[in-house]
Design a protein around this motif. Structure first.
Motif, mmCIF file in Angstrom:
data_model
loop_
_atom_site.group_PDB
_atom_site.id
_atom_site.type_symbol
_atom_site.label_atom_id
_atom_site.label_comp_id
_atom_site.label_asym_id
_atom_site.label_seq_id
_atom_site.Cartn_x
_atom_site.Cartn_y
_atom_site.Cartn_z
ATOM 1 N N THR A 159 11.256 -4.957 8.980
ATOM 2 C CA THR A 159 11.246 -4.324 9.697
ATOM 3 C C THR A 159 9.403 -4.972 10.164
ATOM 4 O OG1 THR A 159 12.173 -2.200 8.309
ATOM 5 C CG2 THR A 159 10.803 -2.145 9.627
ATOM 6 N N ASN A 160 8.860 -5.133 9.225
ATOM 7 C CA ASN A 160 7.458 -5.518 9.543
ATOM 8 C C ASN A 160 6.860 -6.575 10.611
ATOM 9 O OD1 ASN A 160 5.938 -3.440 8.250
ATOM 10 N ND2 ASN A 160 6.417 -4.585 5.807
ATOM 11 N N MET A 205 8.262 -5.247 13.989
ATOM 12 C CA MET A 205 7.417 -4.865 14.395
ATOM 13 C C MET A 205 5.968 -5.345 14.908
ATOM 14 S SD MET A 205 6.775 -0.995 12.039
ATOM 15 C CE MET A 205 5.740 0.074 13.052
ATOM 16 N N ASN A 206 5.459 -6.342 14.637
ATOM 17 C CA ASN A 206 5.112 -7.156 15.083
ATOM 18 C C ASN A 206 5.638 -8.318 15.473
ATOM 19 O OD1 ASN A 206 3.135 -6.311 12.626
ATOM 20 N ND2 ASN A 206 3.824 -7.966 11.037
ATOM 21 N N LYS A 230 8.515 4.500 10.383
ATOM 22 C CA LYS A 230 7.878 3.581 10.169
ATOM 23 C C LYS A 230 7.897 3.855 12.517
ATOM 24 C CE LYS A 230 7.705 -0.245 8.124
ATOM 25 N NZ LYS A 230 6.352 -0.682 7.216
ATOM 26 N N GLU A 279 11.390 -3.554 4.587
ATOM 27 C CA GLU A 279 10.046 -3.913 3.950
ATOM 28 C C GLU A 279 9.951 -4.285 5.336
ATOM 29 O OE1 GLU A 279 8.877 -2.160 1.280
ATOM 30 O OE2 GLU A 279 8.731 -0.027 1.269
ATOM 31 N N ALA A 280 10.171 -5.861 4.462
ATOM 32 C CA ALA A 280 9.333 -7.483 4.728
ATOM 33 C C ALA A 280 9.995 -7.695 6.757
ATOM 34 C CB ALA A 280 9.945 -8.251 4.593
#
Length: 363
Positions: A109-110, A113-114, A147, A106-107
């Motif tokens: 992937t975020n 995306m950022n 996501k 999750e970290a």
């Protein structure tokens, strides 16, 4: 702005740390010159990796950071997600190793995306255990699709062999009801665009496998080929996409056959992946095609049976890293080309005239 000389930031999720994830990650980064080629950013735990690097007698110096923005381009960066001690129980999944696998993914992937990393390379996870602990997907692909809000395609690749699968992680009993003419058309188009954009194939030739034995034998062993697959292929071929088939799967993966095509679309997981993993062995990379972000992984699982024995082969993970970098650069080159092609030709003339204006306005 072109990123031609940009050192690619490779985000790495650690998978289940009781499997071979940390071992293959560290072995892939073992070369002292590795940071000349890209910037590694691992989403993990300093204490966990220090413990495991001692087991495998590896001499890594990690640059510990709390935020991705602190990464240094000439170091192996570790986003220290957990500062507490970690209980390692190599060879079997635990609640702690499973939750950490989810948090790492999750970290990372975020961060992708950022725009804090350029590509994501994922170490193997235990899908069954993750489902037990609240992960809502039977693998990385479904998670990333949700996501990113876009359907992807599981695409196993080497230099010589590229195999996509129409249906992903579903029971065999559900495969037939999960294929349709529209879905297959969409997937072939996605594959065609991916080969052009991500692999620089100018006019891709795509082979499509039949669902049934002998590709249905003209309807004697099922009608999916006649009613679904053939019409999809024919329609796309008539619209300029070089799609061929459906071919019987049992004889397709002979070198003199599959090497005539740039990619293959198989109807279900084992139909495509069993021959791929046999032929590609340790070189294979799993790439999620069709998504706006680049994610690759090795083509093997957590391998609990050899965890901690210092015998895991890192080649597939290394290939996954360099494949992600190559796709990133190919995609950037393609986007630059498309953007340049779409630029209006202003100020192209040395006489100061704007060439977009009608000639009669030039006085």
């Amino acid at each position: 702005m072109s990123l031609k000389h940009h050192k690619v930031r490779v985000g790495i999720s650690i998978g289940d740390f009781n499997g071979i994830g940390p071992e293959i990650i560290m072995k892939s980064l073992n070369d002292k010159t590795i940071t000349d080629f890209f910037t590694p950013i691992i989403f993990g735990s300093g204490k966990l990796f220090t413990y495991q690097k001692n087991i495998f007698k590896l001499n890594h110096n990690f640059h510990y950071i709390t935020e991705t923005s602190q990464a240094q381009s000439d170091k192996i960066n570790m986003v220290n997600l957990w500062k507490d001690n970690v209980n390692v129980d190599l060879g079997k999944p635990t609640e702690e190793s499973t939750k950490m696998a989810i948090e790492s993914l999750e970290a990372a992937t975020n961060a992708l995306m950022n725009g804090e990393i350029d590509v994501l390379v994922t170490a193997p996870i235990n899908k069954e255990e993750m489902l037990k602990h609240g992960f809502a997907h039977a693998g990385h692909t479904g998670y990333l699709e949700e996501k990113f809000g876009k359907k992807g395609l599981m695409f196993l690749v080497t230099e010589d062999l590229k195999v996509a699968v129409s249906t992903h992680h579903i029971p065999i009993s559900q495969v037939a009801e999960n294929i349709s003419k529209e879905k297959i058309k969409k997937q072939i188009k996605m594959l065609n665009q991916c080969l052009i954009e991500d692999f620089q194939v100018e006019r891709p030739k795509i082979a499509i496998l039949g669902l049934n034995p002998h590709a249905g034998d003209g309807g004697a062993i099922g009608n999916e080929e006649i009613e679904i697959i053939e019409p999809a292929i024919r329609e796309l071929f008539d619209n300029g996409i070089l799609a061929f088939g459906p071919f019987p799967a049992d004889s397709f993966f002979q070198p003199n056959k599959y090497k005539n095509y740039d990619a293959v679309l198989a109807m279900y997981h084992d139909q495509g992946l069993a021959p791929f993993k046999t032929l590609a062995y340790e070189e294979g990379v799993n790439f999620t095609a069709g998504l706006p972000y680049i994610r690759t992984s090795p083509d093997h699982g957590v391998a609990y049976d050899i965890a901690g024995q210092n015998i895991a082969d890192e080649q597939s993970f290394s290939e996954a890293i360099f494949m992600a970098i190559k796709i990133f650069k190919n995609r950037q080159e393609y986007n630059d080309l498309m953007n340049n092609r779409m630029q209006p030709r202003r100020n192209a003339s040395s006489n100061g005239f704007d060439e977009d204006l009608p000639r009669e306005n030039h006085h």
